[in-house]
Write a protein that holds these residues in place. Structure first.
Motif, mmCIF file in Angstrom:
data_model
loop_
_atom_site.group_PDB
_atom_site.id
_atom_site.type_symbol
_atom_site.label_atom_id
_atom_site.label_comp_id
_atom_site.label_asym_id
_atom_site.label_seq_id
_atom_site.Cartn_x
_atom_site.Cartn_y
_atom_site.Cartn_z
ATOM 1 N N ASP A 155 36.255 -35.869 -37.138
ATOM 2 C CA ASP A 155 36.048 -35.899 -35.693
ATOM 3 C C ASP A 155 34.791 -35.105 -35.346
ATOM 4 O OD1 ASP A 155 38.507 -37.281 -34.824
ATOM 5 O OD2 ASP A 155 39.514 -35.522 -35.660
ATOM 6 N N PRO A 156 33.951 -35.642 -34.468
ATOM 7 C CA PRO A 156 32.707 -34.951 -34.111
ATOM 8 C C PRO A 156 32.954 -33.766 -33.179
ATOM 9 C CG PRO A 156 32.889 -37.001 -32.884
ATOM 10 C CD PRO A 156 34.057 -36.964 -33.822
ATOM 11 N N ILE A 157 33.390 -32.660 -33.765
ATOM 12 C CA ILE A 157 33.690 -31.462 -32.982
ATOM 13 C C ILE A 157 32.569 -30.431 -33.123
ATOM 14 C CG2 ILE A 157 36.192 -31.737 -33.087
ATOM 15 C CD1 ILE A 157 36.219 -29.756 -35.414
ATOM 16 N N SER A 158 32.321 -29.711 -32.041
ATOM 17 C CA SER A 158 31.354 -28.621 -32.088
ATOM 18 C C SER A 158 32.021 -27.382 -32.686
ATOM 19 C CB SER A 158 30.848 -28.298 -30.681
ATOM 20 O OG SER A 158 30.178 -29.407 -30.117
ATOM 21 N N ILE A 159 31.227 -26.568 -33.358
ATOM 22 C CA ILE A 159 31.715 -25.294 -33.884
ATOM 23 C C ILE A 159 31.355 -24.203 -32.877
ATOM 24 C CG2 ILE A 159 31.616 -23.629 -35.768
ATOM 25 C CD1 ILE A 159 32.830 -26.317 -36.561
ATOM 26 N N ASP A 160 32.354 -23.548 -32.352
ATOM 27 C CA ASP A 160 32.154 -22.443 -31.415
ATOM 28 C C ASP A 160 32.470 -21.152 -32.161
ATOM 29 O OD1 ASP A 160 32.143 -20.572 -29.415
ATOM 30 O OD2 ASP A 160 33.708 -21.493 -28.202
ATOM 31 N N TYR A 161 31.410 -20.487 -32.618
ATOM 32 C CA TYR A 161 31.610 -19.244 -33.371
ATOM 33 C C TYR A 161 31.490 -18.064 -32.413
ATOM 34 C CZ TYR A 161 31.937 -16.373 -37.543
ATOM 35 O OH TYR A 161 32.393 -15.500 -38.500
ATOM 36 N N ASN A 162 32.590 -17.345 -32.259
ATOM 37 C CA ASN A 162 32.602 -16.164 -31.409
ATOM 38 C C ASN A 162 33.437 -15.079 -32.086
ATOM 39 O OD1 ASN A 162 35.443 -16.636 -30.690
ATOM 40 N ND2 ASN A 162 34.642 -18.366 -29.507
ATOM 41 N N GLU A 163 33.682 -13.993 -31.371
ATOM 42 C CA GLU A 163 34.354 -12.854 -31.997
ATOM 43 C C GLU A 163 35.848 -13.067 -32.206
ATOM 44 O OE1 GLU A 163 32.233 -8.787 -31.818
ATOM 45 O OE2 GLU A 163 32.774 -9.310 -29.751
#
Length: 306
Positions: A155-163
């Motif tokens: 699935d074309p999902i965005s990667i949201d890298y946070n704390e």
């Protein structure tokens, strides 16, 4: 032109190759069950069990597996079994026209960094920096999040890298977007002076490393700096530095070395990403647009598939 590979579907075949060092065969076999649980079929490289010193077979053996997997229309993705050393030895032998005509998912990290860089710069194909089968997924204590992030291939999902994933340290403040590139620092440095010399201009550069003491890290960062590669970046993501500790009394710390060069570059930078030789290992596509906001301690990476 940037090319995103097509997404995987249940029932697709994925190719498994060892383009660098010999993988642990027991771990590799265990990892194949994981691929099957994802609903995938597996095609093993014909030379994946070969050993030639510290290489997984001779150069032409490993090259043949790369070419065969890209050429096979039934193979929809190529996942590397492990790293080690050896991909740079075959980079100049690869048929990049073959890859350009047969774009598909290509996944790995560590020594695979050289191939990520070469493939992207020669073809524009988006590839994936992520945990490998024998080296990571096939281990008995493989992290669930590392496994879960293989879902971005379906699935074309965005990667949201946070704390929420890991603590992040602000090194230089800023809000910047650019193409995400990079990987293992040793391999990035080894591209300099070759036909595959990394192009960092306006890019977000990811670096990670393992088993290099601060003096060696200093040498590599200094070389990239003098070559203009660090000065050209839009921003820097400092990934996991595994066991990068001094083996001598008279030394700088790793943090001191990193801080020196980040201050010299003076571009937005965050440190603390669980990307690299670590568990969990957060997989990300390379060659896509990413946005780093140090004020929010967040990096957003767009999907790597279409």
């Amino acid at each position: 032109m940037i090319v995103k590979p097509k997404r995987l579907q249940k029932g697709d075949t994925v190719g498994v190759i060892a383009p660098a060092s010999p993988p642990n065969q027991e771990n590799l076999r265990r990892s194949l069950f994981f691929l099957e649980e994802l609903g995938l079929k597996v095609k093993l490289g014909r030379h994946i069990e070969k050993e030639f010193g510290y290489l997984a077979g001779k150069d032409l053996d490993r090259l043949e597996d790369v070419h065969e997997m890209f050429e096979d229309k039934k193979v929809k993705a190529i996942i590397c079994a492990g790293g080690g050393y050896g991909t740079a030895r075959i980079a100049s032998l690869i048929d990049y026209d073959l890859i350009r005509k047969n774009p598909k998912i290509f996944w790995g990290y560590s020594d695979i960094t050289f191939l990520h860089t070469a493939i992207y710069q020669r073809t524009g194909l988006v590839t994936f920096h992520g945990p490998m089968l024998a080296s990571d997924i096939g281990k008995e204590d493989a992290d669930p999040l590392s496994k879960q992030l293989f879902n971005q291939l379906f699935d074309p999902i965005s990667i949201d890298y946070n704390e929420q994933i890991s603590p992040l340290e602000i090194m230089i403040h800023g809000n910047v977007s650019g193409t995400l590139i990079g990987g293992n620092l040793s391999l990035l440095t080894s591209t300099l002076g070759t036909p595959f010399e990394i192009d960092t201009k306006g890019k977000l550069l990811l670096i990670e490393e393992i088993n290099e003491e601060p003096r060696s890290m200093d040498r590599m960062l200094n070389q990239l700096y003098m070559a203009g590669k660090l000065r050209d970046v839009a921003g820097i993501l400092v990934g996991y530095m595994n066991h990068c500790i001094p083996n001598r009394k008279q030394t700088l710390t790793l943090d001191e070395v990193l801080n020196d060069y980040i201050k010299l570059v003076n571009k937005p930078a965050l440190k603390g990403f669980k990307i690299g030789h670590c568990s969990p290992h957060i997989s990300v596509p390379l060659g896509v647009t990413a946005t780093m906001n140090t004020y929010e301690k967040q990096v957003m990476v767009e999907p790597g598939i279409q």
